[in-house]
Design a protein around this motif. Structure first.
Motif, PDB file in Angstrom:
ATOM      1  N   LYS A  25      -0.949 -12.938  32.875  1.00  0.00           N
ATOM      2  CA  LYS A  25      -0.599 -12.517  31.528  1.00  0.00           C
ATOM      3  C   LYS A  25      -1.617 -11.499  31.049  1.00  0.00           C
ATOM      4  O   LYS A  25      -2.732 -11.434  31.557  1.00  0.00           O
ATOM      5  N   HIS A  26      -1.214 -10.719  30.064  1.00  0.00           N
ATOM      6  CA  HIS A  26      -2.122  -9.740  29.478  1.00  0.00           C
ATOM      7  C   HIS A  26      -3.087 -10.426  28.513  1.00  0.00           C
ATOM      8  O   HIS A  26      -2.750 -11.433  27.882  1.00  0.00           O
ATOM      9  N   ALA A  27      -4.267  -9.866  28.384  1.00  0.00           N
ATOM     10  CA  ALA A  27      -5.254 -10.341  27.419  1.00  0.00           C
ATOM     11  C   ALA A  27      -4.981  -9.700  26.050  1.00  0.00           C
ATOM     12  O   ALA A  27      -4.119  -8.823  25.931  1.00  0.00           O
ATOM     13  N   TYR A  28      -5.707 -10.147  25.039  1.00  0.00           N
ATOM     14  CA  TYR A  28      -5.676  -9.577  23.678  1.00  0.00           C
ATOM     15  C   TYR A  28      -4.379  -9.858  22.933  1.00  0.00           C
ATOM     16  O   TYR A  28      -3.939  -9.067  22.112  1.00  0.00           O
ATOM     17  N   LYS A  29      -3.733 -10.981  23.201  1.00  0.00           N
ATOM     18  CA  LYS A  29      -2.499 -11.322  22.487  1.00  0.00           C
ATOM     19  C   LYS A  29      -2.667 -12.638  21.715  1.00  0.00           C
ATOM     20  O   LYS A  29      -1.701 -13.259  21.331  1.00  0.00           O
ATOM     21  N   ARG A  30      -3.893 -13.084  21.474  1.00  0.00           N
ATOM     22  CA  ARG A  30      -4.110 -14.396  20.872  1.00  0.00           C
ATOM     23  C   ARG A  30      -4.297 -14.349  19.355  1.00  0.00           C
ATOM     24  O   ARG A  30      -3.788 -15.197  18.644  1.00  0.00           O
ATOM     25  N   THR A  47       3.196  -8.599  25.764  1.00  0.00           N
ATOM     26  CA  THR A  47       4.005  -9.795  25.977  1.00  0.00           C
ATOM     27  C   THR A  47       4.414  -9.953  27.442  1.00  0.00           C
ATOM     28  O   THR A  47       4.462 -11.056  27.964  1.00  0.00           O
ATOM     29  N   HIS A  48       4.683  -8.837  28.117  1.00  0.00           N
ATOM     30  CA  HIS A  48       5.195  -8.891  29.481  1.00  0.00           C
ATOM     31  C   HIS A  48       4.094  -9.303  30.460  1.00  0.00           C
ATOM     32  O   HIS A  48       2.927  -8.998  30.265  1.00  0.00           O
ATOM     33  N   SER A  49       4.503  -9.958  31.526  1.00  0.00           N
ATOM     34  CA  SER A  49       3.540 -10.345  32.550  1.00  0.00           C
ATOM     35  C   SER A  49       3.241  -9.154  33.449  1.00  0.00           C
ATOM     36  O   SER A  49       3.997  -8.186  33.493  1.00  0.00           O
ATOM     37  N   ALA A  50       2.126  -9.236  34.165  1.00  0.00           N
ATOM     38  CA  ALA A  50       1.708  -8.167  35.070  1.00  0.00           C
ATOM     39  C   ALA A  50       1.294  -8.794  36.393  1.00  0.00           C
ATOM     40  O   ALA A  50       1.205 -10.022  36.514  1.00  0.00           O
ATOM     41  N   LEU A  51       1.036  -7.959  37.377  1.00  0.00           N
ATOM     42  CA  LEU A  51       0.580  -8.422  38.676  1.00  0.00           C
ATOM     43  C   LEU A  51      -0.924  -8.213  38.794  1.00  0.00           C
ATOM     44  O   LEU A  51      -1.478  -7.266  38.231  1.00  0.00           O
ATOM     45  N   VAL A  52      -1.581  -9.102  39.508  1.00  0.00           N
ATOM     46  CA  VAL A  52      -3.012  -8.960  39.770  1.00  0.00           C
ATOM     47  C   VAL A  52      -3.216  -7.751  40.672  1.00  0.00           C
ATOM     48  O   VAL A  52      -2.458  -7.541  41.633  1.00  0.00           O
TER      49      VAL A  52
END
Length: 66
Positions: A25-30, A47-52
């Motif tokens: 998940k992306h950071a900075y959404k809390r 909001t969207h997921s990402a790949l490592v």
């Protein structure tokens, strides 16, 4: 020899895809999500997921014992 344990923080944060990549998940959404801090576009994109990234993949696989 004791069993090798999976890192419990990592197993909550990463999921493996069918092709063997790791989703994150992306950071900075809390918090601080009001209009003065982050735009609607930024919040929507987080909001969207990402790949490592492939450079970090060996480290994450070591934590997950994959």
């Amino acid at each position: 020899m004791p069993k090798v344990k999976t890192n419990s923080g990592a197993k909550k944060r990463f999921k493996a895809t069918a092709t063997g990549q790791l989703k994150r998940k992306h950071a900075y959404k809390r918090h601080c999500l009001n209009a003065q801090k982050k735009s609607t576009k930024q919040k929507r994109n987080l909001t969207h997921s990402a790949l490592v990234h492939k450079a970090d993949l060996p480290k994450m696989c070591k934590l997950l014992k994959k």
